[in-house]
Design an enzyme around this catalytic site. Structure first.
Site, mmCIF file in Angstrom:
data_model
loop_
_atom_site.group_PDB
_atom_site.id
_atom_site.type_symbol
_atom_site.label_atom_id
_atom_site.label_comp_id
_atom_site.label_asym_id
_atom_site.label_seq_id
_atom_site.Cartn_x
_atom_site.Cartn_y
_atom_site.Cartn_z
ATOM 1 C CG ASP A 38 -2.220 0.738 0.987
ATOM 2 O OD1 ASP A 38 -3.270 0.087 0.873
ATOM 3 O OD2 ASP A 38 -2.184 1.991 0.918
ATOM 4 C CG ASN A 89 -7.659 -3.842 -4.332
ATOM 5 O OD1 ASN A 89 -8.861 -3.821 -4.564
ATOM 6 N ND2 ASN A 89 -7.121 -3.276 -3.242
ATOM 7 C CE1 TYR A 155 -12.770 4.283 -9.343
ATOM 8 C CE2 TYR A 155 -14.930 3.809 -10.259
ATOM 9 C CZ TYR A 155 -13.889 3.475 -9.405
ATOM 10 O OH TYR A 155 -13.960 2.330 -8.652
ATOM 11 C CE LYS A 159 -11.282 1.314 -10.773
ATOM 12 N NZ LYS A 159 -10.273 0.465 -10.113
ATOM 13 C CB ILE A 188 -17.761 -3.276 -2.261
ATOM 14 C CG1 ILE A 188 -17.949 -3.953 -3.634
ATOM 15 C CG2 ILE A 188 -17.300 -4.281 -1.209
ATOM 16 C CD1 ILE A 188 -18.982 -5.056 -3.695
ATOM 17 C CB THR A 190 -14.452 -0.421 0.968
ATOM 18 O OG1 THR A 190 -14.690 0.595 -0.027
ATOM 19 C CG2 THR A 190 -14.706 -1.789 0.370
HETATM 20 P P1 NAP Z 1 -10.314 1.630 -0.255
HETATM 21 O O1 NAP Z 1 -11.071 1.142 0.905
HETATM 22 O O2 NAP Z 1 -10.065 3.073 -0.427
HETATM 23 O O3 NAP Z 1 -8.962 0.816 -0.376
HETATM 24 C C1 NAP Z 1 -8.056 1.086 -1.426
HETATM 25 C C2 NAP Z 1 -6.654 0.930 -0.908
HETATM 26 O O4 NAP Z 1 -5.738 1.294 -1.952
HETATM 27 C C3 NAP Z 1 -6.392 1.868 0.263
HETATM 28 O O5 NAP Z 1 -5.594 1.216 1.226
HETATM 29 C C4 NAP Z 1 -5.640 3.010 -0.423
HETATM 30 O O6 NAP Z 1 -4.838 3.739 0.469
HETATM 31 C C5 NAP Z 1 -4.827 2.240 -1.428
HETATM 32 N N1 NAP Z 1 -4.273 3.077 -2.479
HETATM 33 C C6 NAP Z 1 -4.838 4.153 -3.074
HETATM 34 N N2 NAP Z 1 -3.985 4.660 -3.978
HETATM 35 C C7 NAP Z 1 -2.877 3.901 -3.943
HETATM 36 C C8 NAP Z 1 -1.638 3.929 -4.661
HETATM 37 N N3 NAP Z 1 -1.366 4.878 -5.551
HETATM 38 N N4 NAP Z 1 -0.722 2.975 -4.402
HETATM 39 C C9 NAP Z 1 -0.971 2.034 -3.474
HETATM 40 N N5 NAP Z 1 -2.092 1.963 -2.755
HETATM 41 C C10 NAP Z 1 -3.045 2.890 -3.001
HETATM 42 O O7 NAP Z 1 -11.059 1.158 -1.565
HETATM 43 P P2 NAP Z 1 -11.824 -0.193 -1.944
HETATM 44 O O8 NAP Z 1 -13.250 0.144 -2.017
HETATM 45 O O9 NAP Z 1 -11.347 -1.343 -1.180
HETATM 46 O O10 NAP Z 1 -11.317 -0.256 -3.448
HETATM 47 C C11 NAP Z 1 -10.343 -1.157 -3.920
HETATM 48 C C12 NAP Z 1 -10.486 -1.222 -5.422
HETATM 49 O O11 NAP Z 1 -11.823 -1.629 -5.739
HETATM 50 C C13 NAP Z 1 -10.265 0.099 -6.145
HETATM 51 O O12 NAP Z 1 -9.538 -0.120 -7.318
HETATM 52 C C14 NAP Z 1 -11.676 0.569 -6.469
HETATM 53 O O13 NAP Z 1 -11.713 1.390 -7.591
HETATM 54 C C15 NAP Z 1 -12.363 -0.758 -6.692
HETATM 55 N N6 NAP Z 1 -13.815 -0.688 -6.523
HETATM 56 C C16 NAP Z 1 -14.378 -0.395 -5.317
HETATM 57 C C17 NAP Z 1 -15.768 -0.358 -5.210
HETATM 58 C C18 NAP Z 1 -16.483 -0.065 -3.922
HETATM 59 O O14 NAP Z 1 -17.703 0.102 -3.970
HETATM 60 N N7 NAP Z 1 -15.826 -0.012 -2.795
HETATM 61 C C19 NAP Z 1 -16.558 -0.587 -6.336
HETATM 62 C C20 NAP Z 1 -15.940 -0.885 -7.548
HETATM 63 C C21 NAP Z 1 -14.568 -0.932 -7.624
HETATM 64 P P3 NAP Z 1 -5.459 5.085 1.178
HETATM 65 O O15 NAP Z 1 -6.770 4.697 1.766
HETATM 66 O O16 NAP Z 1 -4.440 5.433 2.180
HETATM 67 O O17 NAP Z 1 -5.580 6.089 0.087
#
Ligand code: NAP
Length: 251
Positions: A38, A89, A155, A159, A188, A190
């Site tokens: 991360d 991810n 975004y 994607k 999701i 998160t």
């Molecule tokens: P999250 O809770 O924000 O977790 C994402 C993680 O990635 C966080 O630990 C974040 O760190 C880290 N990160 C961000 N930029 C980074 C970088 N440049 N290098 C390394 N790490 C980085 O998000 P999530 O919901 O689990 O999302 C994970 C993935 O799923 C993403 O690609 C997102 O687009 C995709 N997604 C999520 C959803 C949803 O509804 N949650 C839906 C569709 C797709 P910080 O928090 O410190 O920034």
């Protein structure tokens, strides 16, 4: 739980929270040694995996920086000697606003992390996985990689780009034992969604209302799909974008 990834090494980017954290734990539950990464230090997920009796190492890595990504893969090899699976991810949602108000800074940040970052990851992961003669990469896109979302041009572009990139890489390595797929999560639960809705109950209810299943998904439901796509159960599946969205994109 059956140790289907025993003696294998799995790498997860963006592993500190949400979907990445759940997936790292799922890999460890099935016996994989896990490389967590991360862009901010995280010891919590490492602690959880160690308490489960698993093996994990954390690497600081901003996926939008090629040198960080190269060093992350090198650390994985130095620490565990091999790489079998990767879940790319790490991602950010960026600032809301239609194309004319999307700043260059926001565009470059979102594309830089979500699309270029995944490309950097695969660039350095692929040669290592090929050395094993068998392995899998799963990228994390979104339903925004399949359909448009108002007010999120960078975004959605990032994607959709990641879905296309996945298909291309899958074709290039289809005969070399490497399968490459992409998951497309719906909404999701998160920290990303907490930021997006600002915890606003009305916004959360609106998301639920748009889901045929009438609920928000859990990170573990994405993690289980990643486990399937890395396991032999999906041995004839490559280049696919798998929506895990409670039915959102079939409406
Ligand atoms: P999250 O809770 O924000 O977790 C994402 C993680 O990635 C966080 O630990 C974040 O760190 C880290 N990160 C961000 N930029 C980074 C970088 N440049 N290098 C390394 N790490 C980085 O998000 P999530 O919901 O689990 O999302 C994970 C993935 O799923 C993403 O690609 C997102 O687009 C995709 N997604 C999520 C959803 C949803 O509804 N949650 C839906 C569709 C797709 P910080 O928090 O410190 O920034």
């Amino acid at each position: 739980m059956e140790q289907i990834f025993k003696n294998n090494v799995a790498l997860v980017t963006g592993s500190s929270y949400g979907i990445g954290k759940a997936t790292a734990i799922a890999f460890a539950q099935r016996g994989a040694k896990v490389v967590l990464s991360d862009w901010k230090e995280d010891i919590e997920t490492v602690r959880i995996i160690h308490e489960m009796g698993g093996e994990a190492v954390f690497v600081l890595c901003d996926v939008s920086k090629e040198e960080d990504v190269k060093a992350m893969v090198q650390t994985a090899i130095r620490h565990f000697g091999r790489l079998d699976y990767a879940f790319n991810n790490a991602g950010v949602e960026g600032e809301p606003g239609a194309a004319p108000v999307c700043t260059n800074e926001n565009w470059e940040k979102v594309i830089g992390i979500n699309l270029t970052g995944a490309w950097y990851c695969m660039k350095y992961q692929i040669p290592e996985i090929l050395k094993q003669g068998k392995g899998a990469i799963v990228n994390n896109a979104s339903i925004a990689g399949l359909v448009g979302f108002q007010g999120m041009p960078a975004y959605v572009a990032s994607k959709h780009g990641l879905v296309g990139l996945t298909k291309n890489v899958a074709l290039d390595f289809a005969q070399q034992g490497l399968r490459v797929n992409v998951v497309c999560p719906g909404v999701i639960q998160t920290p990303m969604i907490d930021r997006f809705t600002g915890g606003n109950e009305e916004a959360i209810e609106q998301f639920k209302a748009r889901k045929p299943m009438g609920r928000i998904g859990q990170p573990e439901e994405i993690a289980e799909t990643v486990m399937f796509l890395c396991s032999d159960a999906s041995s004839f599946i490559t280049g696919q974008a798998i929506a895990v969205d409670g039915g959102w994109t079939v409406q």
